[in-house]
Design an enzyme around this catalytic site. Structure first.
Site, short mmCIF file in Angstrom:
data_model
loop_
_atom_site.label_atom_id
_atom_site.label_comp_id
_atom_site.label_asym_id
_atom_site.label_seq_id
_atom_site.Cartn_x
_atom_site.Cartn_y
_atom_site.Cartn_z
CG ASP A 65 53.11 35.56 38.17
OD1 ASP A 65 51.91 35.73 38.47
OD2 ASP A 65 54.04 35.70 38.98
CG PHE A 111 34.44 31.02 48.36
CD1 PHE A 111 34.88 32.00 49.24
CD2 PHE A 111 33.86 29.87 48.91
CE1 PHE A 111 34.76 31.85 50.62
CE2 PHE A 111 33.73 29.71 50.27
CZ PHE A 111 34.18 30.70 51.13
CD GLU A 115 47.33 28.75 36.71
OE1 GLU A 115 46.73 28.63 35.63
OE2 GLU A 115 47.37 29.78 37.37
CE LYS A 158 53.43 38.08 41.37
NZ LYS A 158 53.95 36.75 41.71
N1 NAP Z 1 47.22 31.41 45.29
C1 NAP Z 1 48.03 32.36 45.75
O1 NAP Z 1 48.81 32.14 46.70
C2 NAP Z 1 47.99 33.74 45.16
C3 NAP Z 1 48.96 34.68 45.55
C4 NAP Z 1 48.88 36.00 45.06
C5 NAP Z 1 47.86 36.35 44.19
N2 NAP Z 1 46.96 35.39 43.79
C6 NAP Z 1 45.89 35.78 42.87
O2 NAP Z 1 44.65 35.60 43.52
C7 NAP Z 1 43.66 35.24 42.56
C8 NAP Z 1 42.97 33.96 43.04
O3 NAP Z 1 43.89 32.90 43.13
P1 NAP Z 1 43.40 31.48 43.66
O4 NAP Z 1 44.63 30.67 43.85
O5 NAP Z 1 42.44 31.65 44.77
O6 NAP Z 1 42.60 30.95 42.36
P2 NAP Z 1 41.54 29.75 42.31
O7 NAP Z 1 41.76 28.80 43.43
O8 NAP Z 1 41.57 29.26 40.91
O9 NAP Z 1 40.12 30.47 42.59
C9 NAP Z 1 39.54 31.34 41.65
C10 NAP Z 1 38.08 31.54 42.03
O10 NAP Z 1 37.52 32.48 41.12
C11 NAP Z 1 36.31 31.91 40.57
N3 NAP Z 1 36.11 32.48 39.24
C12 NAP Z 1 36.84 32.28 38.12
N4 NAP Z 1 36.37 33.02 37.10
C13 NAP Z 1 35.27 33.66 37.59
C14 NAP Z 1 34.32 34.53 37.01
N5 NAP Z 1 34.42 34.93 35.75
N6 NAP Z 1 33.31 34.97 37.79
C15 NAP Z 1 33.20 34.58 39.09
N7 NAP Z 1 34.09 33.76 39.70
C16 NAP Z 1 35.11 33.30 38.95
C17 NAP Z 1 36.56 30.42 40.58
O11 NAP Z 1 35.34 29.73 40.46
P3 NAP Z 1 35.33 28.15 40.04
O12 NAP Z 1 36.00 27.41 41.17
O13 NAP Z 1 33.91 27.82 39.90
O14 NAP Z 1 36.13 28.07 38.78
C18 NAP Z 1 37.22 30.28 41.95
O15 NAP Z 1 36.25 30.30 42.96
C19 NAP Z 1 44.37 35.11 41.22
O16 NAP Z 1 44.21 36.30 40.49
C20 NAP Z 1 45.82 34.92 41.62
O17 NAP Z 1 46.72 35.37 40.62
C21 NAP Z 1 47.00 34.12 44.26
#
Ligand code: NAP
Length: 337
Positions: free
Chosen positions: A219, A11, A208, A223
């Site tokens: 990355d 989330f 990051e 892909k």
């Molecule tokens: N951001 C983008 O625009 C984008 C685009 C395409 C694909 N993606 C992909 O989408 C995914 C999420 O990206 P994001 O930007 O939303 O990442 P994010 O903001 O870092 O959110 C990751 C979430 O996963 C939770 N998490 C991490 N490890 C976990 C575990 N072992 N068990 C349960 N929850 C866990 C985190 O909890 P905590 O907050 O407590 O750490 C956080 O709520 C990634 O795989 C990314 O590559 C992202």
């Protein structure tokens, strides 16, 4: 009217954007697709896990920072327990990517499918490391394993081939698939040195703290491996993609290229060669005649060559978590309709 119980594993940026999108599309889902939903679980790594079979108030969850208070019974102590407890119809997995193993996300998706849930992810790791296995479990359960958001965010790539282009053979593809490196190169073209451009991307939340996954081409390689594995039917790992990142490109080289009417771009490609494939990620100089020349900032482009349509391209301008969230929504509607 069909009602679906949804669980959010992760989330963060994408999970919350998806929650906001579900709220804003609630009426359309109801009126156009006779579909309603409730959220029965939210899980994070360090902000707790929530389960409420009566439905979590999403607006309240979006304002919260800790989620265990949403539990009506004892909070689960592991993600596996949480998956069991939510009794969801669909699991949305948006945890961070693990380039080398796809874990623990792949195991969580497997657990959800084995419990009869559809499994939808934005995470590339499980696609390259566990695609065949997850697809087979999904098929045996009469469920879907879907991942539209993993390449070019919500733009249709996998669904395009799987649904709109039946019997088309993908011969090759070329693309700019990593937003961070494209923005770094764009900033360097405006006079930044490499480190300054990286810092800029970190400050605006695109890169990051450890940006090596982007700048060393991991990355992009993941892909490429996902596209080759799924669309060409040739399973390859990211380590099998010939990979060179942009770390060694200097501001001087970028400015020199500009004087010659060219730009550096990190180009991803895959080309079928008989039963194998040549897949690579490498910086290339492109001129104005190239489609890639005008892809600036965080925008992306992919060009496909198929046996039936020749060449065609998809351009995605300024993507972000909201466009990624749309990929999850489109997978959800497809899975349940
Ligand atoms: N951001 C983008 O625009 C984008 C685009 C395409 C694909 N993606 C992909 O989408 C995914 C999420 O990206 P994001 O930007 O939303 O990442 P994010 O903001 O870092 O959110 C990751 C979430 O996963 C939770 N998490 C991490 N490890 C976990 C575990 N072992 N068990 C349960 N929850 C866990 C985190 O909890 P905590 O907050 O407590 O750490 C956080 O709520 C990634 O795989 C990314 O590559 C992202």
């Amino acid at each position: 009217m069909a009602h679906y119980k949804l669980a959010f594993l992760g989330f963060g940026n994408v999970g919350k954007s998806f929650a906001r999108l579900l709220l804003s599309k609630q009426t359309e889902l109801h009126n156009l697709y006779a579909l309603t939903y409730s959220i029965t679980g939210i899980a994070t790594a360090s902000h707790g896990m929530a389960v409420d079979l009566d439905g979590i108030d999403l607006l309240r969850a979006l304002k919260a920072n800790e989620y265990q208070d949403f539990c009506k019974t004892t909070p689960p102590t592991s993600v596996e327990e949480w998956i069991d407890a939510c009794e969801a119809d669909v699991l949305f997995e948006t945890t961070p990517v693990n380039y080398t193993t796809g874990q623990p996300a792949a195991n969580y998706l497997r657990a959800a499918l084995e419990r009869g849930m559809h499994a939808i992810t934005a995470n590339k790791g499980p696609v390259v490391h566990a695609y065949q296995e997850l697809k087979q479990i999904a098929a045996s359960q009469g469920r879907y394993f879907l991942f539209e958001s993993t390449v070019l965010d919500g733009a249709p790539i996998f669904s395009l081939f799987q649904r709109a282009l039946p019997a088309a053979q993908l011969i090759s593809f070329q693309g700019i698939l990593n937003s961070t490196t494209n923005l770094i190169l764009t900033k360097m073209g405006q006079g930044d040195e490499f480190n300054q451009a990286v810092k800029y991307c970190q400050n605006i939340g695109i890169a990051e703290t450890d940006p090596s996954g982007d700048i060393d081409g991991w990355d992009a390689a993941v892909k490429v491996a996902a596209l080759v594995t799924v669309l060409m039917g040739i399973p390859i790992k990211p380590s099998e993609v010939q990979r060179q990142g942009i770390r060694d490109i200097t501001g001087q080289q970028v400015l020199q290229a500009a004087q010659e009417g060219k730009r550096w771009k990190l180009i991803c490609s895959g080309e079928k060669q008989g039963k194998s494939v040549h897949a690579k990620v490498q910086p290339e100089l492109v001129g104005v005649e190239s489609l890639f020349y005008n892809i600036m900032g965080t925008s992306s482009l992919i060009q496909f060559r198929t046996d039936v349509l020749g060449q065609f391209s998809i351009i995605e301008t300024d993507p972000g978590p909201d466009t990624t969230a749309y990929g999850l929504l489109s997978d959800f509607i497809y899975a349940v309709l």
